[in-house]
Design a protein around this motif. Structure first.
Motif: not given
Length: 151
Positions: A40-44, A50-57
């Motif tokens: 759970l901590a790893a997902c957070i 990682l989601y932010g990086i993908i979203f920005s790219y």
């Protein structure tokens, strides 16, 4: 979390550095809840950046594709390429460590992968980012050409 566990007598961690997941593997008590909390901590803490990086790219790529100049597109993608190579190296090996630790119990492979995501990206960052410099690219080409000529 670790203070609540009881440990066996074998306390050797066959790993590059002391990770929480490796410590929990040494416990003699039930670690099911601890493993769930780790994932759970790893997902957070991994998933959100990682989601932010993908979203920005996605936004960067869509903006670059709207450019009319092919030279501008090439320059923009070459700038992003060095950053993406470090991101993929870090996240790919880190993901590999935690996924393979579920399926296999090879301390050597896990240690090598841990070195890959803790040491190698930090060592390669200056080199990768300096490849955007024309002088550095030219010097690297000359060195590789000399190496190839000697082979």
């Amino acid at each position: 979390m670790v203070l609540q566990l009881s440990f066996c007598t074998n306390l050797e961690i066959p790993h590059f550095f002391c990770e929480l997941a490796q410590i929990i593997k040494l416990a003699c008590s039930d670690t099911f809840i601890h493993n769930i909390l780790i994932y759970l901590a790893a997902c957070i803490f991994v998933g959100i950046p990682l989601y932010g990086i993908i979203f920005s790219y996605v936004h960067i790529v869509s903006s670059v594709l709207k450019m009319s100049s092919s030279k501008g597109k090439h320059k923009a993608f070459s700038t992003c390429g060095s950053h993406l190579s470090v991101v993929f190296l870090f996240y790919g090996t880190a993901f590999g460590v935690y996924i393979t630790s579920v399926f296999t119990d090879s301390p050597r492979n896990t240690a090598v992968a841990s070195v890959m995501y803790t040491v190698v990206p930090q060592v390669l960052k200056p080199f990768i980012y300096s490849l955007r410099n024309r002088d550095m690219k030219g010097t690297l080409r000359k060195v590789t050409d000399k190496i190839i000529d000697h082979l």
